[in-house]
Design a protein around this motif. Structure first.
Motif, PDB file in Angstrom:
ATOM      1  N   LEU A  32       9.781  59.734 -59.008  1.00 50.30           N
ATOM      2  CA  LEU A  32       9.192  59.447 -60.223  1.00 50.30           C
ATOM      3  C   LEU A  32       7.921  60.603 -60.397  1.00 50.30           C
ATOM      4  N   THR A  33       7.167  60.611 -59.273  1.00 53.16           N
ATOM      5  CA  THR A  33       6.068  61.423 -59.098  1.00 53.16           C
ATOM      6  C   THR A  33       6.325  62.725 -59.023  1.00 53.16           C
ATOM      7  N   LEU A  34       7.552  63.341 -58.412  1.00 51.81           N
ATOM      8  CA  LEU A  34       7.981  64.508 -58.085  1.00 51.81           C
ATOM      9  C   LEU A  34       8.686  64.991 -59.582  1.00 51.81           C
ATOM     10  N   TYR A  35       9.415  64.195 -60.325  1.00 46.16           N
ATOM     11  CA  TYR A  35       9.765  64.577 -61.474  1.00 46.16           C
ATOM     12  C   TYR A  35       8.869  64.754 -62.548  1.00 46.16           C
ATOM     13  N   LYS A  36       8.018  63.968 -62.538  1.00 43.73           N
ATOM     14  CA  LYS A  36       6.828  64.167 -63.540  1.00 43.73           C
ATOM     15  C   LYS A  36       5.846  65.197 -63.353  1.00 43.73           C
ATOM     16  N   SER A  37       6.023  65.787 -61.998  1.00 37.21           N
ATOM     17  CA  SER A  37       5.091  67.084 -61.725  1.00 37.21           C
ATOM     18  C   SER A  37       5.516  68.284 -62.339  1.00 37.21           C
ATOM     19  N   THR A  69      15.190  57.383 -63.235  1.00 39.21           N
ATOM     20  CA  THR A  69      14.155  56.629 -62.429  1.00 39.21           C
ATOM     21  C   THR A  69      13.568  55.591 -62.935  1.00 39.21           C
ATOM     22  N   TYR A  70      13.103  55.552 -64.129  1.00 39.50           N
ATOM     23  CA  TYR A  70      12.474  54.246 -64.692  1.00 39.50           C
ATOM     24  C   TYR A  70      13.370  53.067 -64.864  1.00 39.50           C
ATOM     25  N   GLN A  84       9.449  55.579 -56.709  1.00 36.25           N
ATOM     26  CA  GLN A  84       8.170  55.964 -57.148  1.00 36.25           C
ATOM     27  C   GLN A  84       7.714  57.398 -56.651  1.00 36.25           C
ATOM     28  N   LYS A  85       8.331  57.996 -55.552  1.00 34.21           N
ATOM     29  CA  LYS A  85       8.163  59.271 -55.051  1.00 34.21           C
ATOM     30  C   LYS A  85       8.837  59.981 -56.053  1.00 34.21           C
ATOM     31  N   ALA A 102      12.916  65.706 -55.390  1.00 38.03           N
ATOM     32  CA  ALA A 102      13.081  64.543 -56.059  1.00 38.03           C
ATOM     33  C   ALA A 102      14.390  63.731 -56.017  1.00 38.03           C
TER      34      ALA A 102
END
Length: 249
Positions: A40-45, A62-63, A37-38, A27
């Protein structure tokens, strides 16, 4: 034997460090390569496994880079709730807040209340609970020393220290409970839509009390209605807004 124990301890530490790196590194690399975007996906996982201030802070960053100021503020505030004395988090909150349309003052707290909350945040609920348990165990050992030792000076020190640690035990349990309650309570929120009208009563036909915009932080005063919440703004104005216009911190 001692050498073997040191080797095992070193291996355990290496495994823990490697695990931490393996979780955060992809991340972080995506973030630093501007693939937000990547990242964000990894952090949210990790949200289902980890709710640390660091994770929320990374999500906020990230946001922010993606231009979603309201979401950035939401996660910065979540991070600040866990770690209110972190200067980096507070600094980023100020930067993000400066980009919101509403120039409302930050909500202020009584100095003692702020100091008390900062004291609670020094440790997690588990940290306070472990401190309390350790204090109790040591207090019991010292009390046994007071009962069975003959040296007057040692008995006196053991007695007063054990009493002090019993007080720490009580305070530690109180702080653990209050810290847990504070983290579980969702009494603030961030406005998530571009514009919303604050109503004088919980109905769309009510008079507009004021207009607020995306990214504004509000305090929740009433959440008993199904689709509406009562709010108070930092400037003291109160009213009602639809529940689906906010995300709770």
């Amino acid at each position: 034997m001692n050498r073997l124990l040191y080797i095992l301890l070193a291996l355990c530490c290496t495994i823990n460090v490697h695990s931490a790196v393996s979780v955060w590194q992809p991340a972080d690399e995506a973030y630093h390569s501007t693939d937000y975007q990547k990242a964000l996906t990894l952090y949210k996982s990790q949200l289902s496994k980890n709710t640390s201030a660091e994770l929320y802070y990374n999500l906020g960053n990230t946001y922010y880079r993606m231009g979603s100021i309201a979401k950035a503020l939401l996660y910065y505030e979540k991070a600040a709730k866990i770690s209110p004395m972190d200067n980096d988090i507070q600094h980023n909150i100020e930067i993000a807040r400066a980009k919101t349309p509403d120039r409302l003052p930050a909500e202020t707290e009584i100095l003692f209340k702020q100091w008390y909350r900062n004291t609670l945040s020094l440790m997690s609920p588990n940290g306070w609970a472990y401190t309390a348990l350790t204090s109790l165990i040591v207090a019991l050992i010292l009390f046994l020393a007071y009962l069975f030792l003959n040296n007057i000076s040692i008995r006196r020190i053991s007695f007063y220290t054990s009493v002090t640690l019993l007080v720490v035990f009580v305070i530690g349990n109180l702080f653990a409970w209050q810290r847990q309650q504070y983290l579980a309570t969702q009494d603030t929120a961030i406005i998530m839509i571009p514009v919303t009208a604050v109503k004088t009563s919980p109905t769309s036909k009510a008079t507009d009390a004021c207009i607020i915009h995306e990214g504004t932080k509000v305090r929740i005063t009433d959440h008993d209605m199904k689709d509406w919440i009562g709010i108070r703004l930092p400037d003291g104005k109160e009213g009602w807004i639809p529940l689906n216009t906010v995300e709770k911190i």
